[in-house]
Motif scaffolding. Sequence first.
Motif, PDB file in Angstrom:
ATOM      1  N   ALA A   1      12.717  -2.839   9.412  1.00  0.00           N
ATOM      2  CA  ALA A   1      12.615  -1.521   8.775  1.00  0.00           C
ATOM      3  C   ALA A   1      11.974  -1.638   7.395  1.00  0.00           C
ATOM      4  N   VAL A   2      12.356  -2.661   6.636  1.00  0.00           N
ATOM      5  CA  VAL A   2      11.786  -2.855   5.295  1.00  0.00           C
ATOM      6  C   VAL A   2      10.296  -3.138   5.394  1.00  0.00           C
ATOM      7  N   LEU A   3       9.917  -3.952   6.366  1.00  0.00           N
ATOM      8  CA  LEU A   3       8.494  -4.280   6.538  1.00  0.00           C
ATOM      9  C   LEU A   3       7.688  -3.031   6.890  1.00  0.00           C
ATOM     10  N   VAL A   4       8.205  -2.204   7.783  1.00  0.00           N
ATOM     11  CA  VAL A   4       7.508  -0.964   8.161  1.00  0.00           C
ATOM     12  C   VAL A   4       7.421  -0.015   6.971  1.00  0.00           C
ATOM     13  N   TRP A   5       8.516   0.128   6.222  1.00  0.00           N
ATOM     14  CA  TRP A   5       8.493   1.008   5.050  1.00  0.00           C
ATOM     15  C   TRP A   5       7.492   0.510   4.018  1.00  0.00           C
ATOM     16  N   ALA A   6       7.413  -0.806   3.823  1.00  0.00           N
ATOM     17  CA  ALA A   6       6.483  -1.370   2.843  1.00  0.00           C
ATOM     18  C   ALA A   6       5.039  -1.081   3.247  1.00  0.00           C
ATOM     19  N   LEU A   7       4.732  -1.242   4.520  1.00  0.00           N
ATOM     20  CA  LEU A   7       3.366  -0.961   4.978  1.00  0.00           C
ATOM     21  C   LEU A   7       3.038   0.519   4.824  1.00  0.00           C
ATOM     22  N   GLY A   8       4.010   1.380   5.188  1.00  0.00           N
ATOM     23  CA  GLY A   8       3.787   2.815   5.032  1.00  0.00           C
ATOM     24  C   GLY A   8       3.648   3.227   3.579  1.00  0.00           C
ATOM     25  N   GLY A   9       4.484   2.661   2.722  1.00  0.00           N
ATOM     26  CA  GLY A   9       4.416   2.993   1.305  1.00  0.00           C
ATOM     27  C   GLY A   9       3.130   2.536   0.674  1.00  0.00           C
ATOM     28  N   PHE A  10       2.662   1.349   1.030  1.00  0.00           N
ATOM     29  CA  PHE A  10       1.424   0.840   0.455  1.00  0.00           C
ATOM     30  C   PHE A  10       0.238   1.676   0.929  1.00  0.00           C
ATOM     31  N   GLY A  11       0.269   2.062   2.213  1.00  0.00           N
ATOM     32  CA  GLY A  11      -0.804   2.918   2.719  1.00  0.00           C
ATOM     33  C   GLY A  11      -0.853   4.254   2.005  1.00  0.00           C
ATOM     34  N   THR A  12       0.320   4.810   1.716  1.00  0.00           N
ATOM     35  CA  THR A  12       0.380   6.077   0.980  1.00  0.00           C
ATOM     36  C   THR A  12      -0.146   5.913  -0.439  1.00  0.00           C
ATOM     37  N   LEU A  13       0.195   4.815  -1.083  1.00  0.00           N
ATOM     38  CA  LEU A  13      -0.317   4.563  -2.433  1.00  0.00           C
ATOM     39  C   LEU A  13      -1.835   4.455  -2.443  1.00  0.00           C
ATOM     40  N   LEU A  14      -2.390   3.830  -1.432  1.00  0.00           N
ATOM     41  CA  LEU A  14      -3.850   3.703  -1.365  1.00  0.00           C
ATOM     42  C   LEU A  14      -4.513   5.068  -1.332  1.00  0.00           C
ATOM     43  N   ARG A  15      -3.878   6.023  -0.634  1.00  0.00           N
ATOM     44  CA  ARG A  15      -4.470   7.358  -0.516  1.00  0.00           C
ATOM     45  C   ARG A  15      -4.207   8.223  -1.738  1.00  0.00           C
ATOM     46  N   ARG A  16      -2.974   8.146  -2.254  1.00  0.00           N
ATOM     47  CA  ARG A  16      -2.575   9.101  -3.292  1.00  0.00           C
ATOM     48  C   ARG A  16      -2.658   8.544  -4.714  1.00  0.00           C
ATOM     49  N   ARG A  17      -2.379   7.273  -4.858  1.00  0.00           N
ATOM     50  CA  ARG A  17      -2.368   6.673  -6.201  1.00  0.00           C
ATOM     51  C   ARG A  17      -3.057   5.314  -6.137  1.00  0.00           C
ATOM     52  N   PRO A  18      -4.374   5.325  -6.027  1.00  0.00           N
ATOM     53  CA  PRO A  18      -5.101   4.070  -5.837  1.00  0.00           C
ATOM     54  C   PRO A  18      -4.890   3.056  -6.960  1.00  0.00           C
ATOM     55  N   ASP A  19      -4.703   3.525  -8.213  1.00  0.00           N
ATOM     56  CA  ASP A  19      -4.478   2.581  -9.310  1.00  0.00           C
ATOM     57  C   ASP A  19      -3.161   1.830  -9.124  1.00  0.00           C
ATOM     58  N   ALA A  20      -2.116   2.560  -8.717  1.00  0.00           N
ATOM     59  CA  ALA A  20      -0.824   1.906  -8.480  1.00  0.00           C
ATOM     60  C   ALA A  20      -0.925   0.932  -7.305  1.00  0.00           C
TER      61      ALA A  20
END
Length: 297
Positions: free
Chosen positions: A86-105
Amino acid sequence: PLLAWGRISGSLRWREMPVVIGVGLIVFVGGWPWLWDHTAQRLHEYLLDKSVRWVVPTFYLGETWDKAYPPWHYPLVMAAVTMPPAVLVWALGGFGTLLRRRPDAAKWLGLNLAFTLGLACLPGVPRYDGVRLFLAAFPFVAIAAGLGLDLMLRALAERTRLGKAGALLAVAALLAPTALRMRALDPCLLSYYSPAVGGLRGAERLGFETTFWGDAITPELLAEIPESATVSFVPLGGDYAASLGLPWAPPERADVLVILGRKGMLEKGLRRRFEGEPGWMETSREGVPLVRIYRGR
C-alpha cells in the motif's frame, strides 16, 4: 542534493554555499558524539574506513556475494520487496500527482531519491545489510506516500456514502495485512518482507536474506542457555556474547553454539548444519528458521 537544488531553483547564491556546507559539517560532527574527542584523527579514520572497505558477504537472489558487492539493482529491489504494498502504491501515486501539479516539488523529491538510491547503485559502493545503508531515502518516499494516501482518502470520502469513516475503513483494510504480519514477526522485524513476494517464506524461496543482526535471538532463546556454559554466537562473534554478559568461546570449543541464519556470512559447514539439522531450540517465523541452538563440542 541541497546545493544542487539551490542552484537549479535559483534560491541559493554562490556566496551562500559555504554557509550551507559549514552548517552541514556542524550537524555532522554535533550529531555524532564519537567525533567530539580527537575530532581530526577520528574523522580521518572514518574517511579511510569508507574508502577502503572489505566486502561484506551478502546473500542475494540465491547467491552469496563475497568477492564483490551485489549487483547495482540491490538497493532498488530490496526497497521494493521490504516496503508494504500500500505504501509503495501511494508513493507512486503521490509522485505522479506532484509531477502534474507541483513539478518543482517533484524535482526536489526526485533529486533526493536519485541521490540516496542512485548513489547506492553506483559501482564500488558498499551494498549489504538489506536497506540499512540507504535508509535516508525513505523520508522522501514517505512524503510522496503521504500525498498519495491523502488523495485516496479524499477520493473515497467524496465517492462513497460513508464519507470519511468509509475512507478510513478502506485504508485500515489495506494496511491490515501488513500490521498482522508485523505482529506475527515481532520481535524479528528485520525479517519483514512484503506480501507481494509472499512474505518471509516467499523471500526465502526467492533467495533473499531472512535475518540480519540478532533481533531473532530472543530472551526465550537465551533462557535455554545453561548459566555455566560457554557460548559461541555465529556469525555475530565474541562482542555480541560480551554485550549479553555470557562467556564466549570459538565455535569448535563452545558448549553451546547459537547460529543466526544469516546465510551470506555463514561458513559452508555451519550453513549446512543450520539448514539440515533442527537443533534443540529455534526462533522461527512464518515457518522459516531464523536462529537455531546446538550443543557444541
